[in-house]
Design a protein around this motif. Structure first.
Motif, PDB file in Angstrom:
ATOM      1  N   MET A   1       7.552   6.064   2.108  1.00  0.00           N
ATOM      2  CA  MET A   1       6.872   4.795   2.335  1.00  0.00           C
ATOM      3  C   MET A   1       5.405   5.021   2.609  1.00  0.00           C
ATOM      4  N   ALA A   2       5.078   6.009   3.432  1.00  0.00           N
ATOM      5  CA  ALA A   2       3.684   6.201   3.829  1.00  0.00           C
ATOM      6  C   ALA A   2       2.786   6.444   2.629  1.00  0.00           C
ATOM      7  N   GLY A   3       3.303   7.073   1.575  1.00  0.00           N
ATOM      8  CA  GLY A   3       2.507   7.329   0.393  1.00  0.00           C
ATOM      9  C   GLY A   3       2.159   6.062  -0.367  1.00  0.00           C
ATOM     10  N   LYS A   4       2.945   5.015  -0.221  1.00  0.00           N
ATOM     11  CA  LYS A   4       2.719   3.765  -0.937  1.00  0.00           C
ATOM     12  C   LYS A   4       1.770   2.838  -0.197  1.00  0.00           C
ATOM     13  N   ILE A   5       1.656   2.991   1.105  1.00  0.00           N
ATOM     14  CA  ILE A   5       0.783   2.122   1.882  1.00  0.00           C
ATOM     15  C   ILE A   5      -0.630   2.688   1.831  1.00  0.00           C
ATOM     16  N   LYS A   6      -1.540   1.893   1.272  1.00  0.00           N
ATOM     17  CA  LYS A   6      -2.936   2.309   1.170  1.00  0.00           C
ATOM     18  C   LYS A   6      -3.817   1.078   1.285  1.00  0.00           C
ATOM     19  N   LYS A   7      -5.117   1.280   1.347  1.00  0.00           N
ATOM     20  CA  LYS A   7      -6.053   0.171   1.498  1.00  0.00           C
ATOM     21  C   LYS A   7      -5.830  -0.864   0.403  1.00  0.00           C
ATOM     22  N   GLY A   8      -5.850  -2.148   0.820  1.00  0.00           N
ATOM     23  CA  GLY A   8      -5.707  -3.242  -0.125  1.00  0.00           C
ATOM     24  C   GLY A   8      -4.277  -3.716  -0.338  1.00  0.00           C
TER      25      GLY A   8
ATOM     26  N   GLU B   1      -3.272  -7.657   4.921  1.00  0.00           N
ATOM     27  CA  GLU B   1      -3.910  -6.709   4.021  1.00  0.00           C
ATOM     28  C   GLU B   1      -4.355  -5.472   4.798  1.00  0.00           C
ATOM     29  N   ILE B   2      -4.053  -4.301   4.264  1.00  0.00           N
ATOM     30  CA  ILE B   2      -4.498  -3.052   4.871  1.00  0.00           C
ATOM     31  C   ILE B   2      -6.008  -2.925   4.641  1.00  0.00           C
ATOM     32  N   LEU B   3      -6.768  -2.845   5.735  1.00  0.00           N
ATOM     33  CA  LEU B   3      -8.221  -2.708   5.648  1.00  0.00           C
ATOM     34  C   LEU B   3      -8.671  -1.261   5.766  1.00  0.00           C
ATOM     35  N   ASP B   4      -7.927  -0.468   6.548  1.00  0.00           N
ATOM     36  CA  ASP B   4      -8.318   0.917   6.780  1.00  0.00           C
ATOM     37  C   ASP B   4      -7.090   1.692   7.238  1.00  0.00           C
ATOM     38  N   ILE B   5      -7.100   2.992   7.033  1.00  0.00           N
ATOM     39  CA  ILE B   5      -6.019   3.866   7.490  1.00  0.00           C
ATOM     40  C   ILE B   5      -6.647   5.070   8.184  1.00  0.00           C
ATOM     41  N   LYS B   6      -6.157   5.351   9.383  1.00  0.00           N
ATOM     42  CA  LYS B   6      -6.593   6.513  10.158  1.00  0.00           C
ATOM     43  C   LYS B   6      -5.343   7.213  10.681  1.00  0.00           C
ATOM     44  N   GLY B   7      -5.023   8.358  10.138  1.00  0.00           N
ATOM     45  CA  GLY B   7      -3.840   9.095  10.571  1.00  0.00           C
ATOM     46  C   GLY B   7      -2.575   8.292  10.324  1.00  0.00           C
ATOM     47  N   ASP B   8      -1.799   8.056  11.390  1.00  0.00           N
ATOM     48  CA  ASP B   8      -0.532   7.327  11.282  1.00  0.00           C
ATOM     49  C   ASP B   8      -0.695   5.823  11.449  1.00  0.00           C
ATOM     50  N   TYR B   9      -1.933   5.345  11.571  1.00  0.00           N
ATOM     51  CA  TYR B   9      -2.178   3.924  11.848  1.00  0.00           C
ATOM     52  C   TYR B   9      -2.941   3.246  10.715  1.00  0.00           C
ATOM     53  N   ALA B  10      -2.648   1.959  10.547  1.00  0.00           N
ATOM     54  CA  ALA B  10      -3.339   1.142   9.556  1.00  0.00           C
ATOM     55  C   ALA B  10      -3.925  -0.089  10.249  1.00  0.00           C
ATOM     56  N   LEU B  11      -5.147  -0.431   9.886  1.00  0.00           N
ATOM     57  CA  LEU B  11      -5.793  -1.645  10.377  1.00  0.00           C
ATOM     58  C   LEU B  11      -5.419  -2.766   9.426  1.00  0.00           C
ATOM     59  N   VAL B  12      -4.781  -3.822   9.973  1.00  0.00           N
ATOM     60  CA  VAL B  12      -4.247  -4.887   9.141  1.00  0.00           C
ATOM     61  C   VAL B  12      -4.895  -6.218   9.510  1.00  0.00           C
ATOM     62  N   LYS B  13      -5.275  -6.966   8.479  1.00  0.00           N
ATOM     63  CA  LYS B  13      -5.790  -8.331   8.652  1.00  0.00           C
ATOM     64  C   LYS B  13      -4.693  -9.271   8.172  1.00  0.00           C
TER      65      LYS B  13
END
Length: 73
Positions: free
Chosen positions: A1-8, A41-53
């Motif tokens: 799953m982690a490989g599929k989650i990316k910005k946007g 929407e994923i705005l940014d990813i840092k390590g194990d965390y994603a910034l979501v709007k």
């Protein structure tokens, strides 16, 4: 799953993963329904965390662990 989650990518929070989590214990454990009912929407990813709007309504962006998110269908 982690490989599929990316910005946007559009995601939703997984309620079962958030309940009782460290994030829930660190703040108000009552999460707003928009986290589970609207796409974010994923705005940014840092390590194990994603910034979501989330949503179109003015709400604060939130950092969530990637394993607490699922890709929206």
């Amino acid at each position: 799953m982690a490989g599929k989650i990316k910005k946007g990518v559009l995601v939703r929070a997984i309620q079962a993963q958030l309940e009782g989590s460290l994030e829930a214990k660190a703040s108000d454990p009552r999460f707003s329904s928009y986290l589970f009912e609207t796409d974010g929407e994923i705005l940014d990813i840092k390590g194990d965390y994603a910034l979501v709007k989330f949503g179109r309504v003015p709400t604060p962006n939130i950092w969530l662990r990637i394993d607490q998110l699922e890709i929206s269908s």
